[in-house]
Motif scaffolding. Structure first.
Motif, PDB file in Angstrom:
ATOM      1  N   THR A 272       0.902  -1.283   0.038  1.00  0.00           N
ATOM      2  CA  THR A 272       0.109   0.013   0.222  1.00  0.00           C
ATOM      3  C   THR A 272       0.733   1.238  -0.145  1.00  0.00           C
ATOM      4  O   THR A 272       1.772   1.265   1.043  1.00  0.00           O
ATOM      5  N   PRO A 273       0.590   2.128  -0.990  1.00  0.00           N
ATOM      6  CA  PRO A 273       1.651   3.455  -1.228  1.00  0.00           C
ATOM      7  C   PRO A 273       1.546   4.337   0.039  1.00  0.00           C
ATOM      8  O   PRO A 273       0.557   4.449   0.760  1.00  0.00           O
ATOM      9  N   SER A 274       2.535   4.771   0.794  1.00  0.00           N
ATOM     10  CA  SER A 274       2.780   5.538   1.779  1.00  0.00           C
ATOM     11  C   SER A 274       3.757   6.515   1.693  1.00  0.00           C
ATOM     12  O   SER A 274       3.546   7.853   1.242  1.00  0.00           O
ATOM     13  N   GLY A 275       4.971   6.319   1.644  1.00  0.00           N
ATOM     14  CA  GLY A 275       6.070   7.290   1.188  1.00  0.00           C
ATOM     15  C   GLY A 275       6.069   7.817  -0.152  1.00  0.00           C
ATOM     16  O   GLY A 275       6.334   8.879  -0.362  1.00  0.00           O
ATOM     17  N   GLU A 276       5.361   6.909  -0.887  1.00  0.00           N
ATOM     18  CA  GLU A 276       5.437   7.290  -2.459  1.00  0.00           C
ATOM     19  C   GLU A 276       4.074   8.402  -2.341  1.00  0.00           C
ATOM     20  O   GLU A 276       4.322   9.313  -3.220  1.00  0.00           O
ATOM     21  N   VAL A 277       3.072   8.336  -1.419  1.00  0.00           N
ATOM     22  CA  VAL A 277       2.256   9.507  -1.292  1.00  0.00           C
ATOM     23  C   VAL A 277       2.934  10.696  -0.949  1.00  0.00           C
ATOM     24  O   VAL A 277       2.557  11.905  -1.634  1.00  0.00           O
ATOM     25  N   GLY A 278       3.853  10.691  -0.182  1.00  0.00           N
ATOM     26  CA  GLY A 278       4.543  11.996   0.500  1.00  0.00           C
ATOM     27  C   GLY A 278       5.419  12.353  -0.756  1.00  0.00           C
ATOM     28  O   GLY A 278       5.309  13.710  -0.857  1.00  0.00           O
ATOM     29  N   TYR A 279       5.897  11.487  -1.336  1.00  0.00           N
ATOM     30  CA  TYR A 279       6.724  12.362  -2.488  1.00  0.00           C
ATOM     31  C   TYR A 279       6.018  12.795  -3.653  1.00  0.00           C
ATOM     32  O   TYR A 279       6.192  13.724  -4.248  1.00  0.00           O
ATOM     33  N   TRP A 280       4.889  12.107  -3.834  1.00  0.00           N
ATOM     34  CA  TRP A 280       3.910  12.664  -4.852  1.00  0.00           C
ATOM     35  C   TRP A 280       3.287  13.963  -4.491  1.00  0.00           C
ATOM     36  O   TRP A 280       3.458  15.004  -5.299  1.00  0.00           O
ATOM     37  N   ALA A 281       3.077  14.261  -2.955  1.00  0.00           N
ATOM     38  CA  ALA A 281       2.778  15.585  -2.702  1.00  0.00           C
ATOM     39  C   ALA A 281       4.108  16.673  -2.703  1.00  0.00           C
ATOM     40  O   ALA A 281       3.819  17.645  -2.895  1.00  0.00           O
ATOM     41  N   MET A 282       5.169  16.161  -2.752  1.00  0.00           N
ATOM     42  CA  MET A 282       6.339  17.072  -2.732  1.00  0.00           C
ATOM     43  C   MET A 282       6.854  17.497  -4.311  1.00  0.00           C
ATOM     44  O   MET A 282       7.419  18.311  -4.576  1.00  0.00           O
ATOM     45  N   MET A 283       6.388  16.472  -5.257  1.00  0.00           N
ATOM     46  CA  MET A 283       7.085  16.596  -6.560  1.00  0.00           C
ATOM     47  C   MET A 283       6.219  17.492  -7.661  1.00  0.00           C
ATOM     48  O   MET A 283       4.852  17.637  -7.063  1.00  0.00           O
ATOM     49  N   GLU A 284       6.834  17.974  -8.496  1.00  0.00           N
ATOM     50  CA  GLU A 284       6.114  18.486  -9.537  1.00  0.00           C
ATOM     51  C   GLU A 284       6.868  18.054 -10.936  1.00  0.00           C
ATOM     52  O   GLU A 284       7.714  18.292 -11.231  1.00  0.00           O
ATOM     53  N   GLY A 285       5.826  17.292 -11.489  1.00  0.00           N
ATOM     54  CA  GLY A 285       6.169  16.585 -12.863  1.00  0.00           C
ATOM     55  C   GLY A 285       7.322  15.758 -12.580  1.00  0.00           C
ATOM     56  O   GLY A 285       8.131  15.142 -13.425  1.00  0.00           O
ATOM     57  N   LEU A 286       7.219  14.550 -11.236  1.00  0.00           N
ATOM     58  CA  LEU A 286       8.151  13.821 -11.214  1.00  0.00           C
ATOM     59  C   LEU A 286       9.486  14.044 -10.791  1.00  0.00           C
ATOM     60  O   LEU A 286      10.114  13.567 -10.206  1.00  0.00           O
ATOM     61  N   ALA A 287      10.111  14.743 -11.867  1.00  0.00           N
ATOM     62  CA  ALA A 287      11.612  14.982 -11.850  1.00  0.00           C
ATOM     63  C   ALA A 287      11.842  16.404 -10.982  1.00  0.00           C
ATOM     64  O   ALA A 287      12.901  16.614 -10.783  1.00  0.00           O
ATOM     65  N   TRP A 288      10.836  17.123 -10.722  1.00  0.00           N
ATOM     66  CA  TRP A 288      11.175  18.344 -10.012  1.00  0.00           C
ATOM     67  C   TRP A 288      10.374  18.377  -8.640  1.00  0.00           C
ATOM     68  O   TRP A 288       9.658  17.641  -8.469  1.00  0.00           O
ATOM     69  N   ALA A 289      10.857  19.447  -7.611  1.00  0.00           N
ATOM     70  CA  ALA A 289      10.341  19.578  -6.512  1.00  0.00           C
ATOM     71  C   ALA A 289       9.257  20.862  -6.695  1.00  0.00           C
ATOM     72  O   ALA A 289       9.966  21.678  -6.855  1.00  0.00           O
ATOM     73  N   LYS A 290       8.171  20.778  -5.786  1.00  0.00           N
ATOM     74  CA  LYS A 290       7.722  21.798  -5.498  1.00  0.00           C
ATOM     75  C   LYS A 290       8.277  23.069  -4.688  1.00  0.00           C
ATOM     76  O   LYS A 290       8.080  24.085  -4.847  1.00  0.00           O
ATOM     77  N   ARG A 291       9.125  22.487  -4.118  1.00  0.00           N
ATOM     78  CA  ARG A 291       9.948  23.245  -2.855  1.00  0.00           C
ATOM     79  C   ARG A 291      11.225  23.106  -3.161  1.00  0.00           C
ATOM     80  O   ARG A 291      12.096  22.424  -2.547  1.00  0.00           O
ATOM     81  N   PRO A 292      11.938  23.742  -4.364  1.00  0.00           N
ATOM     82  CA  PRO A 292      13.217  23.305  -4.854  1.00  0.00           C
ATOM     83  C   PRO A 292      14.228  23.553  -3.803  1.00  0.00           C
ATOM     84  O   PRO A 292      14.316  24.653  -3.061  1.00  0.00           O
ATOM     85  N   MET A 293      15.280  22.508  -3.463  1.00  0.00           N
ATOM     86  CA  MET A 293      16.314  22.674  -2.244  1.00  0.00           C
ATOM     87  C   MET A 293      17.043  23.913  -2.857  1.00  0.00           C
ATOM     88  O   MET A 293      17.774  24.451  -2.072  1.00  0.00           O
ATOM     89  N   MET A 294      17.214  24.155  -4.121  1.00  0.00           N
ATOM     90  CA  MET A 294      18.210  25.397  -4.371  1.00  0.00           C
ATOM     91  C   MET A 294      17.752  26.726  -4.116  1.00  0.00           C
ATOM     92  O   MET A 294      18.713  27.476  -3.620  1.00  0.00           O
ATOM     93  N   GLN A 295      16.352  26.837  -3.517  1.00  0.00           N
ATOM     94  CA  GLN A 295      15.924  28.072  -2.755  1.00  0.00           C
ATOM     95  C   GLN A 295      16.320  28.306  -1.474  1.00  0.00           C
ATOM     96  O   GLN A 295      16.241  29.159  -0.717  1.00  0.00           O
ATOM     97  N   ARG A 296      16.893  26.949  -0.863  1.00  0.00           N
ATOM     98  CA  ARG A 296      17.133  27.114   0.872  1.00  0.00           C
ATOM     99  C   ARG A 296      18.537  26.313   0.895  1.00  0.00           C
ATOM    100  O   ARG A 296      19.048  26.302   2.082  1.00  0.00           O
ATOM    101  N   VAL A 297      19.579  26.114   0.034  1.00  0.00           N
ATOM    102  CA  VAL A 297      20.663  25.711   0.193  1.00  0.00           C
ATOM    103  C   VAL A 297      21.583  26.603   1.080  1.00  0.00           C
ATOM    104  O   VAL A 297      22.776  26.379   1.693  1.00  0.00           O
ATOM    105  N   ASP A 298      21.469  28.031   0.788  1.00  0.00           N
ATOM    106  CA  ASP A 298      21.929  28.987   1.592  1.00  0.00           C
ATOM    107  C   ASP A 298      21.591  28.985   2.996  1.00  0.00           C
ATOM    108  O   ASP A 298      22.479  29.547   3.859  1.00  0.00           O
TER     109      ASP A 298
END
Length: 365
Positions: A272-298
């Motif tokens: 049953t999907p679980s972490g996959e659901v969490g990933y789906w919530a965070m992703m944008e177009g599978l290969a991208w993140a809705k909250r890109p880490m580049m914006q926070r790496v500083d």
């Protein structure tokens, strides 16, 4: 028993009753089958290994491996313990996919590898549908896991999704991380900025074309959890994984002459999907993140050294690492490219990968 001084292989792997539910026969999988599939892989481990569930305050369970070298000093000759290496896998994976790295990297220091909450043999709770809340659920579980193990600090290594979460963890708990090692980290580039720069011909972070199987997943699964088709395939699911992920069978063909690795991947993800659901919530177009880490790496402390490892044949570009280094300025940020390696660089070039990680670890202590 202290895992750092154990001379025997320990296997405390009884399933927590709350972890697994009843699985329809349509999907030829179960907790017991996944356990058996993983055991076949872990039987290859030569060093001392303690495999068990770590219970979090939330009563969720994290499936954990702790490895130490058979040649490590025993209690009467105990030397100062080196900083442990903690390894966090990527999307759809589990501890079994570190097989080529566990023994080599546990020779000189304790090593911990665990199944992320919602993946592999760990508990599968309901994840929030909000990107920030889903990320927080993952990161909080890692911190609770650390506290439960009593680790003071660590060298934290994350692959793909694990790299994204490891970075988020290091931003929130920097005192716990002595060196951050990011292997093919997912979710760094800002999609809007990258596409705009690409359209203008001035892109900073270039992204190579996605592999065909990933393009197909993006097209078909835009409104579903990423692995829904595999589960919907029912009894044909294992064959589907074997066909589309032949690369994993090839990567381990010197160790297994059958479908051991692809079967493991199937059983890790047919539950049953679980972490996959969490990933789906965070992703944008599978290969991208809705909250890109580049914006926070500083937000990573300048005192925290970061090493970023990439495969030269991967669909994730090392230019993300160079951009992160530029943002961090004078803070130590090493970007290294491993030749003849794809996204799973640790399995494509395990000797080179293990040597590089060992070198990084030795720079800590």
């Amino acid at each position: 028993m202290d895992p750092a001084t154990s001379t025997a292989t320990l296997q405390d792997d009884s399933e927590p009753s709350s972890t697994w539910g009843w699985w329809p026969s349509w999907r030829p999988t179960s907790a017991a089958i996944l356990k058996s599939s993983e055991a076949k892989i872990l039987a290859r481990i030569q060093n001392d290994m303690w495999a068990r569930y770590v219970t979090l305050p939330s009563q969720e369970h994290i499936w954990t491996l702790t490895l130490t070298s058979k040649s490590a000093p025993k209690p009467k000759q105990q030397a100062p313990t080196k900083t442990p290496l903690v390894m966090v896998h990527g999307f759809g994976a589990g501890v079994g996919l570190w097989l080529r790295n566990l023994d080599p990297l546990s020779h000189s220091r304790p090593l911990h590898a665990f199944d992320l909450l919602g993946f592999g043999r760990s508990s599968r709770p309901a994840f929030p549908g909000d990107a920030a809340q889903a990320e927080d659920h993952f990161v909080s579980s890692i911190e609770q896991w650390r506290q439960s193990l009593g680790l003071e600090d660590m060298i934290l290594l994350g692959h793909s999704l694990g790299g994204y979460l490891a970075t988020s963890y290091a931003i929130r708990y920097p005192a716990r991380v002595k060196h951050l090692i990011l292997v093919e980290p997912w979710g760094f580039p800002d999609r809007a900025q990258s596409l705009a720069a690409e359209a203008q011909g001035t892109e900073v972070v270039k992204r190579p074309p996605l592999p065909l199987w990933l393009k197909a997943a993006v097209a078909v699964l835009g409104f579903f959890n990423p692995l829904a088709v595999m589960r919907a395939a029912g009894p044909w699911g294992p064959g589907l994984v074997s066909r589309f992920r032949q690369d994993f069978k090839i990567k381990f063909e010197d160790l297994f002459d059958d479908d051991t690795m692809t079967n493991y991947i199937y059983h890790c993800n047919a539950q049953t999907p679980s972490g996959e659901v969490g990933y789906w919530a965070m992703m944008e177009g599978l290969a991208w993140a809705k909250r890109p880490m580049m914006q926070r790496v500083d937000q990573l402390p300048a005192s925290l050294p970061v090493s970023m490892l990439y495969g030269d044949r991967s669909w994730i570009s090392s230019s993300s690492g160079h951009e992160a280094a530029r943002i961090r300025g004078k803070a130590y940020t090493r970007v290294a490219l491993i030749n003849n390696a794809s996204h799973h660089v640790n399995n494509d070039q395990p000797v080179v990968f293990n040597e590089m990680v060992e070198e990084i670890c030795n720079s800590v202590d």
